[in-house]
Design an enzyme around this catalytic site. Structure first.
Site, PDB file in Angstrom:
ATOM      1  N   GLU A  65      -5.642   4.269  -7.232  1.00 17.21           N
ATOM      2  CA  GLU A  65      -6.850   4.876  -6.686  1.00 17.21           C
ATOM      3  C   GLU A  65      -7.836   5.156  -7.814  1.00 17.21           C
ATOM      4  O   GLU A  65      -8.245   4.233  -8.477  1.00 17.21           O
ATOM      5  CB  GLU A  65      -6.518   6.105  -5.843  1.00 17.21           C
ATOM      6  CG  GLU A  65      -7.559   6.705  -4.907  1.00 17.21           C
ATOM      7  CD  GLU A  65      -8.997   6.248  -4.898  1.00 17.21           C
ATOM      8  OE1 GLU A  65      -9.257   5.052  -4.664  1.00 17.21           O
ATOM      9  OE2 GLU A  65      -9.878   7.088  -5.056  1.00 17.21           O
ATOM     10  N   SER A  73      -9.924  -1.156   0.358  1.00 16.68           N
ATOM     11  CA  SER A  73     -10.966  -2.186   0.236  1.00 16.68           C
ATOM     12  C   SER A  73     -10.492  -3.349  -0.634  1.00 16.68           C
ATOM     13  O   SER A  73     -11.278  -4.266  -0.920  1.00 16.68           O
ATOM     14  CB  SER A  73     -12.225  -1.586  -0.399  1.00 16.68           C
ATOM     15  OG  SER A  73     -12.723  -0.561   0.399  1.00 16.68           O
ATOM     16  N   GLU A 129      -3.795   7.946  -3.950  1.00 20.42           N
ATOM     17  CA  GLU A 129      -4.309   6.994  -2.958  1.00 20.42           C
ATOM     18  C   GLU A 129      -4.611   7.640  -1.608  1.00 20.42           C
ATOM     19  O   GLU A 129      -5.464   7.149  -0.863  1.00 20.42           O
ATOM     20  CB  GLU A 129      -3.267   5.884  -2.754  1.00 20.42           C
ATOM     21  CG  GLU A 129      -3.860   4.541  -2.410  1.00 20.42           C
ATOM     22  CD  GLU A 129      -4.600   3.926  -3.581  1.00 20.42           C
ATOM     23  OE1 GLU A 129      -5.797   3.650  -3.422  1.00 20.42           O
ATOM     24  OE2 GLU A 129      -3.986   3.730  -4.648  1.00 20.42           O
ATOM     25  N   ARG A 189       0.831  -1.203   0.000  1.00 25.15           N
ATOM     26  CA  ARG A 189       0.000   0.000   0.000  1.00 25.15           C
ATOM     27  C   ARG A 189       0.871   1.261   0.000  1.00 25.15           C
ATOM     28  O   ARG A 189       1.939   1.295   0.651  1.00 25.15           O
ATOM     29  CB  ARG A 189      -0.859  -0.019   1.262  1.00 25.15           C
ATOM     30  CG  ARG A 189      -1.886   1.107   1.374  1.00 25.15           C
ATOM     31  CD  ARG A 189      -2.940   0.987   0.336  1.00 25.15           C
ATOM     32  NE  ARG A 189      -4.147   1.725   0.690  1.00 25.15           N
ATOM     33  CZ  ARG A 189      -5.139   1.907  -0.184  1.00 25.15           C
ATOM     34  NH1 ARG A 189      -5.073   1.429  -1.402  1.00 25.15           N
ATOM     35  NH2 ARG A 189      -6.224   2.555   0.181  1.00 25.15           N
ATOM     36  N   THR A 217      -3.647  -0.824  -7.827  1.00 22.76           N
ATOM     37  CA  THR A 217      -4.459   0.379  -8.042  1.00 22.76           C
ATOM     38  C   THR A 217      -3.587   1.623  -8.075  1.00 22.76           C
ATOM     39  O   THR A 217      -2.464   1.606  -7.563  1.00 22.76           O
ATOM     40  CB  THR A 217      -5.503   0.503  -6.896  1.00 22.76           C
ATOM     41  OG1 THR A 217      -6.331   1.628  -7.130  1.00 22.76           O
ATOM     42  CG2 THR A 217      -4.838   0.657  -5.533  1.00 22.76           C
ATOM     43  N   THR A 221      -9.230   0.549 -10.289  1.00 25.37           N
ATOM     44  CA  THR A 221      -8.341  -0.539  -9.872  1.00 25.37           C
ATOM     45  C   THR A 221      -8.374  -1.711 -10.860  1.00 25.37           C
ATOM     46  O   THR A 221      -9.198  -1.739 -11.765  1.00 25.37           O
ATOM     47  CB  THR A 221      -8.743  -0.997  -8.434  1.00 25.37           C
ATOM     48  OG1 THR A 221      -8.703   0.109  -7.584  1.00 25.37           O
ATOM     49  CG2 THR A 221      -7.897  -2.087  -7.896  1.00 25.37           C
TER      50      THR A 221
HETATM   51  N1  GLU Z   1      -8.274   3.071  -3.490  1.00 27.30           N
HETATM   52  C1  GLU Z   1      -9.251   2.040  -3.388  1.00 27.30           C
HETATM   53  C2  GLU Z   1      -8.852   1.010  -2.351  1.00 27.30           C
HETATM   54  O1  GLU Z   1      -7.706   0.743  -2.156  1.00 27.30           O
HETATM   55  C3  GLU Z   1      -9.420   1.329  -4.659  1.00 27.30           C
HETATM   56  C4  GLU Z   1      -9.678   2.271  -5.766  1.00 27.30           C
HETATM   57  C5  GLU Z   1     -10.859   1.892  -6.505  1.00 27.30           C
HETATM   58  O2  GLU Z   1     -11.031   0.704  -6.806  1.00 27.30           O
HETATM   59  O3  GLU Z   1     -11.606   2.789  -6.806  1.00 27.30           O
HETATM   60  O4  GLU Z   1      -9.705   0.470  -1.731  1.00 27.30           O
END
Ligand code: GLU
EC number: 2.3.2.2
Length: 617
Positions: free
Chosen positions: A443, A490, A462, A125, A441, A423
């Site tokens: 973001e 997520s 992110e 991350r 991802t 993502t």
């Molecule tokens: N930044 C989101 C996450 O890590 C995912 C981005 C997305 O799928 O829109 O949960």
């Protein structure tokens, strides 16, 4: 809900009679797939054929993109393992899916080691700058408007993707970084054929891409989104990959790429006269030097005799999927009507999100009760809220996993903040039985919109996954920014074992809907008897402790909606939720790769050696 019962073992369904016929690594000339005018000179290499299902031997790859799946297959075919192929596929996605992934972003990697029978994970991350405080996104004491944070240097976290690739290859790979980056480097140099999804994603970003000359030069050839069928090349990214292969990821975290990246974040290069204000970020070379991808234990929960392994915090994916399945496990979903099945799935998601929002953040900064959240005891205490005749109302208050009280809640509800729906996810298996589920991802689609000049990749945004202010005033929020902190994610790459052997693996893009997509696909497959490809294709619902539940059109237009509304559910239509991929070990030893049939223009499932026809039962 039904009272507690012993967990039954369930035999997993295989492939439906309706599944698409196997396609291996068919190669279709660009012209045959609509290859048209070339945007940047010279034709793209032949585009591999796209199929949502493939079955056979030697290993399997499923991703959203045919060129990317082909890169993984090429590595498997040359004797590489699942980890080598996963990095090759991810690097190729950095070329063809640059708005959802790439070295400028982060992700989470789950690995099943066939020799040691062990599942491990890597948290790659992005991290906030070491100088960041709770007030990162406040100006004059007020939260920044989301649009100002989204397209800015302020939202760029230290990327984790190069470190993830390096960590995975060192731990479990059998090929060098240089070797696995080769197919992607070639693809970036020779170009790929633009499809409708890519053109649309570019068009959706045109207004901000044009304000950053390095981004416009790359993705707006001639000042416009590239035409469908044209060839898009990225020689700068080819050179970046070549350099990483030659010098290792140190070049990214300590060398000249690090310097360029930091300069770009601290002074986003905006087109003169564009009028765009892109707030700078405080990322430093020290932040990049300090970055490490964390190898950490997965979340684990048993479900119907299977073992589910996911990502522990800083992602909320593993713990939230685990809590929801534990809540649902006390009833037999296989025998329920479609209406009651959907009702219980929606309610379990609602409850699990209420708890996720209150308790999950970066464990390096927050006390996250992960073991308690994923325990059956806590799930049982929460399951008693579900009544088959009436829907719960959101926002629902969280429970206290540390002191579970049947039907008890603790404090004010914490609603789910907005997350994008972007993502990309890939799933790989090899001939030795190793498996990778990897979601990455930058973001939102297009990340920050800022390309590092001369390097060919977009920077993430992110850090907008942090809550800018506490979601519930006066209640501790585990997802506020902090120095070197990882924003809660997520992402939910998941591997499922059956008596210690791989059964299937899956994941999806889609912001916070990722969790519900993985959960629903898993339930469709395990409980409702759908073959994996059909479980992926089935229409989706997504409830995330919000007043409304999202429904894809097939459910929105179905009589089921009215019947669920009669229970008190409130819905809103969502044209498309997620874009999952998965792999499955068939009982006869073959691998099945599965991807979307329609969503995001359809995904790409491939195997090394296609074999026979798919089983029909
Ligand atoms: N930044 C989101 C996450 O890590 C995912 C981005 C997305 O799928 O829109 O949960």
């Amino acid at each position: 809900m039904a009272p507690a019962r012993k967990k039954p073992d369930r035999r997993l369904p295989v492939l439906a009679a309706t599944a698409t016929l196997v396609v291996g690594l068919g190669v279709v000339p660009a012209a045959a797939t609509g290859g048209g005018p070339d945007a940047t000179g010279g034709p793209a290499a032949a585009t591999p054929a796209k199929s949502p299902v493939a079955v056979g031997y030697g290993g399997a790859v499923a991703s959203v993109d045919a060129d990317a799946s082909a890169a993984g297959i090429e590595v498997l075919r040359k004797g590489g393992n699942a980890v080598d192929a996963a990095v090759a596929t991810a690097a190729a996605l950095g070329v063809t899916e640059p708005y959802s992934s790439g070295v400028g972003g982060g992700g989470y990697f789950v690995h099943y080691d066939a020799k040691r029978h062990r599942v491990s994970t890597i948290d790659g991350r992005e991290r906030a700058p070491l100088s960041a405080g709770k007030d990162l996104f406040l100006e004059n004491g007020k939260p920044l408007p989301p649009a100002d944070a989204i397209t800015s240097g302020l939202s760029v976290g230290t990327p984790g993707t190069p470190a993830t690739w390096d960590t995975a290859l060192r731990a479990w790979g059998s090929r060098s970084l240089a070797q696995v980056l080769k197919p992607a480097e070639r693809l970036a140099r020779s170009g790929f054929t633009v499809d409708q999804t890519f053109r649309q994603q570019t068009a959706d970003n045109e207004a901000r891409f044009k304000d950053f000359p390095a981004t416009a030069a790359l993705y707006l050839p001639g000042g416009r989104p590239p035409a469908v069928g044209s060839t898009l090349k990225n020689p700068d990214l080819a050179r970046t990959y070549e350099q990483l292969g030659r010098s290792g990821v140190g070049a990214f975290y300590k060398g000249d790429i690090a310097r360029d990246l930091v300069r770009t974040v601290r002074k986003p290069p905006v087109a003169p006269g564009s009028g765009r204000v892109a707030r700078p970020g405080d990322l430093t070379e020290r932040d990049l030097r300090a970055y490490r991808a964390n190898t950490q234990a997965p979340t684990r929960t048993s479900y119907r005799g299977l073992d589910l392994y996911g990502i522990a915090p800083s992602s909320s994916g593993g713990s939230t999927v685990a809590e929801a399945v534990n809540i649902l496990e006390r009833g037999d979903l296989a025998k329920l009507s479609e209406q009651t099945y959907l009702h219980r799935y929606i309610e379990a998601s609602r409850i699990a999100f209420a708890d996720r929002n209150r308790w999950v953040g970066d464990p390096a900064h927050e006390k996250v009760p992960t073991a308690a959240l994923t325990s059956q005891r806590f799930a049982d205490a929460r399951a008693c809220l579900i009544k088959d005749g009436t829907a719960l109302t959101s926002p629902l208050a969280p429970g206290d996993p540390r002191h579970p009280v049947p039907c008890g809640t603790r404090g004010a509800p914490a609603p789910t903040p907005y997350e994008g729906e972007n993502t990309t996810h890939l799933t790989v298996a090899d001939k030795w039985g190793n498996v990778v589920a990897y979601t990455l991802t930058i973001e939102q689609t297009g990340g920050s919109g800022i390309t590092v000049p001369g390097r060919g990749f977009l920077l993430n945004n992110e850090l907008t996954d942090f809550n800018f202010v506490p979601v519930t005033p006066g209640v501790h929020d585990p997802n506020l920014p902090g120095p070197g902190k990882r924003p809660r994610s997520s992402l939910s790459p998941t591997i499922v074992l059956d008596h210690g052997r791989p059964a299937f693996a899956l994941g999806s893009p889609g912001g916070s809907t990722i969790i519900t997509t993985v959960l629903q696909t898993l339930l469709n497959h395990v409980d409702r008897g759908m073959p994996l490809a059909d479980a992926i294709a089935a229409p989706r619902a997504s409830q995330r402790n919000a007043a409304t539940t999202d429904l894809e059109p097939a459910l929105w237009n179905s009589p089921l909606r009215g019947r669920l509304e009669a229970l008190g559910h409130v819905f809103k239509e969502n044209p498309e939720i997620g874009a999952a991929t998965g792999v499955q070990r068939l009982p006869d030893g073959r691998w099945l790769a599965a991807a979307e049939k329609v969503r995001r223009g359809g995904g790409s499932a491939m195997v090394v050696r296609a074999s026979g026809r798919p089983p029909t039962h």
